[in-house]
Design a protein around this motif. Structure first.
Motif, PDB file in Angstrom:
ATOM      1  N   UNK A  67      -0.873  -1.481  -1.480  1.00 13.16           N
ATOM      2  CA  UNK A  67      -1.321  -2.853  -1.027  1.00 13.16           C
ATOM      3  C   UNK A  67      -1.015  -3.323   0.215  1.00 13.16           C
ATOM      4  N   UNK A  68       0.224  -3.350   0.841  1.00 11.19           N
ATOM      5  CA  UNK A  68       0.623  -3.696   1.907  1.00 11.19           C
ATOM      6  C   UNK A  68      -0.176  -2.945   3.008  1.00 11.19           C
ATOM      7  N   UNK A  69      -0.367  -1.478   2.753  1.00  9.94           N
ATOM      8  CA  UNK A  69      -0.949  -0.872   3.961  1.00  9.94           C
ATOM      9  C   UNK A  69      -2.533  -1.474   3.858  1.00  9.94           C
ATOM     10  N   UNK A  70      -2.925  -1.620   3.039  1.00 11.63           N
ATOM     11  CA  UNK A  70      -4.514  -2.120   2.892  1.00 11.63           C
ATOM     12  C   UNK A  70      -4.630  -3.430   3.431  1.00 11.63           C
ATOM     13  N   UNK A  71      -3.672  -4.358   3.459  1.00 10.70           N
ATOM     14  CA  UNK A  71      -3.689  -5.890   4.004  1.00 10.70           C
ATOM     15  C   UNK A  71      -3.840  -5.534   5.726  1.00 10.70           C
TER      16      UNK A  71
END
Length: 110
Positions: A67-71
């Motif tokens: 999720x953090x990478x996607x953001x």
């Protein structure tokens, strides 16, 4: 005040008592909770192995990292959103299936 204030006495022979005790111990539930599951039409599963919770914690950490990478990738406009969303859905489905297979009680056969 207790939610359940009705007591029912059931007589078992030694073999039945031992069998019930074995099933209760494997499930990790109390005897009362085990019997209530059966009354409600579900068979409790055996308690998961000790490392199950550690593995699930690790999977949730991986999901959080994704999720953090996607953001960040979305901010930089370097991600295929549809492809990422599909991969995350597959990941979440896998975690749900593992949880259902290991923890959730299954309905009795009718």
């Amino acid at each position: 005040m207790r939610k359940r204030n009705i007591s029912i006495i059931t007589r078992l022979n030694e073999k039945e008592k031992n069998h019930l005790a074995t099933l209760v111990k494997r499930s990790g539930l109390s005897q009362e909770a085990y019997i209530r599951h059966l009354i409600n039409g579900v068979v409790p599963k055996d308690s998961p192995p000790a490392d199950y919770y550690a593995m699930m914690k690790e999977l949730h950490a991986i999901g959080n990292n994704l999720n953090q990478l996607a953001r960040k990738a979305h901010q930089l406009n370097v991600i295929n959103v549809e492809q990422y969303d599909l991969a995350v859905k597959e990941f979440e489905n896998a975690v749900t299936k593992i949880t259902e297979a290991v923890i959730l009680p299954k309905p009795m056969d009718k």
